[in-house]
Design a protein around this motif. Structure first.
Motif, short mmCIF file in Angstrom:
data_model
loop_
_atom_site.label_atom_id
_atom_site.label_comp_id
_atom_site.label_asym_id
_atom_site.label_seq_id
_atom_site.Cartn_x
_atom_site.Cartn_y
_atom_site.Cartn_z
N GLU A 1 -4.00 3.10 -1.01
CA GLU A 1 -4.73 1.84 -1.07
C GLU A 1 -3.81 0.75 -0.51
O GLU A 1 -2.59 0.82 -0.65
CB GLU A 1 -5.13 1.50 -2.50
CG GLU A 1 -6.08 2.51 -3.12
CD GLU A 1 -6.52 2.11 -4.52
OE1 GLU A 1 -6.68 0.90 -4.78
OE2 GLU A 1 -6.69 3.03 -5.36
N PHE B 1 -2.70 -3.29 -0.30
CA PHE B 1 -2.70 -4.50 -1.10
C PHE B 1 -1.89 -5.59 -0.40
O PHE B 1 -0.79 -5.31 0.10
CB PHE B 1 -2.06 -4.26 -2.47
CG PHE B 1 -2.70 -3.19 -3.30
CD1 PHE B 1 -3.73 -3.49 -4.17
CD2 PHE B 1 -2.24 -1.88 -3.24
CE1 PHE B 1 -4.31 -2.52 -4.96
CE2 PHE B 1 -2.81 -0.88 -4.03
CZ PHE B 1 -3.86 -1.20 -4.89
N ASN C 1 2.75 -10.91 -8.13
CA ASN C 1 3.53 -9.69 -7.90
C ASN C 1 5.01 -9.95 -7.66
O ASN C 1 5.77 -9.00 -7.50
CB ASN C 1 3.00 -8.93 -6.69
CG ASN C 1 1.52 -8.62 -6.76
OD1 ASN C 1 0.80 -8.77 -5.78
ND2 ASN C 1 1.02 -8.20 -7.91
N PHE D 1 0.93 -1.19 -9.57
CA PHE D 1 0.38 -0.58 -8.36
C PHE D 1 0.32 0.94 -8.49
O PHE D 1 -0.68 1.58 -8.15
CB PHE D 1 1.23 -0.95 -7.14
CG PHE D 1 1.01 -2.34 -6.63
CD1 PHE D 1 -0.25 -2.91 -6.57
CD2 PHE D 1 2.08 -3.10 -6.16
CE1 PHE D 1 -0.45 -4.19 -6.08
CE2 PHE D 1 1.90 -4.37 -5.67
CZ PHE D 1 0.63 -4.93 -5.63
N THR E 1 1.59 -7.19 3.54
CA THR E 1 0.57 -6.22 3.15
C THR E 1 1.22 -4.85 3.08
O THR E 1 1.89 -4.43 4.02
CB THR E 1 -0.58 -6.21 4.17
OG1 THR E 1 -1.23 -7.48 4.15
CG2 THR E 1 -1.60 -5.13 3.83
#
Length: 256
Positions: free
Chosen positions: A6, A8, A14, A29, A73
């Motif tokens: 995935e 993020f 974070n 995560f 990212t």
């Protein structure tokens, strides 16, 4: 899917004051992708519950090659790696935009008979899952940590509503927040590379008070990694009965 992934964006929640990913956010995560993958493979929460079984995280080790920054990212990946004695093994990594792994992890899970609260042999479940042979994110990770007699009390926490997850006990990532909060903030903020190993020894229920004990580790290093600039041992103990509920070791490599 043999490997679940995935993507993020790293958001404000974070990071710490260094503008970089924290240990606790990393565990969040990893938890999310592991749950998603288990559901996809047919061994998720409800499927296991129908057979009277459940997953319990026993050990996990995480190594940061580099701490990604706010605004990056990242792709978080996870995959099963078969079993080792009573443990089901699951690996993780976090990759940056260039597909370079910047964080690597390995975890050991127990498959529990929910009614009897006893571990089951994992082959029956893990034998149906992809083995991903050779895809070793962190060889030698997720080992057992020994008790120490040199620890000093650094604080205590009472398990509250925000600590408790669906299973009715303190969530695995909340232990990491507790560890962060009894560690000198400068050590964490300045760390360029770090490794955390944690053993979950006993579940913590709402309302329980846990004493947090720490001590520096001298002359310590980990396989295939440089000698740490700083190493710290941790143990959580029930205030009533003095039972150890977790043990952890943090190693910090370098500083900014």
């Amino acid at each position: 899917m043999d490997i679940w992934q995935e993507t993020f964006p790293l958001r404000f929640g974070n990071i710490d004051r260094s503008d970089r990913l924290t240990l606790a956010a990393t565990f969040d995560f990893f938890q999310e992708v592991a749950i998603s993958h288990a559901e996809s493979l047919g061994v998720g929460r409800e499927a296991m519950a129908r057979t009277g079984q459940g997953w319990v995280l026993s050990r996990i080790s995480v190594f940061f090659e580099r701490r990604p920054q706010w605004g990056e990212t990242v792709t978080v990946r996870s995959w099963p790696r078969g079993w080792d004695r009573l443990f089901a093994v699951r690996d993780y990594d976090i990759r940056d935009a260039s597909d370079t792994p910047v964080v690597r992890g390995r975890s050991n899970w127990l498959i529990l008979d929910i009614e009897k609260r006893r571990p089951l042999r994992p082959q029956a479940v893990m034998g149906t899952l992809p083995l991903n042979e050779g895809l070793d994110a962190l060889p030698g990770g997720a080992g057992s940590l020994d008790a120490r007699d040199d620890l000093g009390k650094a604080g205590e926490r009472q398990a509250r509503y925000s600590d408790i997850d669906y299973n009715g006990h303190v969530n695995n990532a909340r232990y990491i927040q507790w560890i962060q909060d009894v560690t000198d903030a400068g050590v964490l903020e300045q760390a360029n590379q770090m490794r955390l190993d944690i053993n979950y020894l006993s579940e913590i229920k709402s309302g329980e008070t846990i004493e947090l004990w720490t001590a520096p580790i001298s002359g310590s290093d980990a396989p295939n990694e440089p000698p740490p600039a700083r190493a710290i041992a941790y143990e959580g103990r029930r205030r009533e009965g003095d039972q150890a509920v977790f043990r952890a070791e943090l190693r910090v490599f370098g500083g900014s």
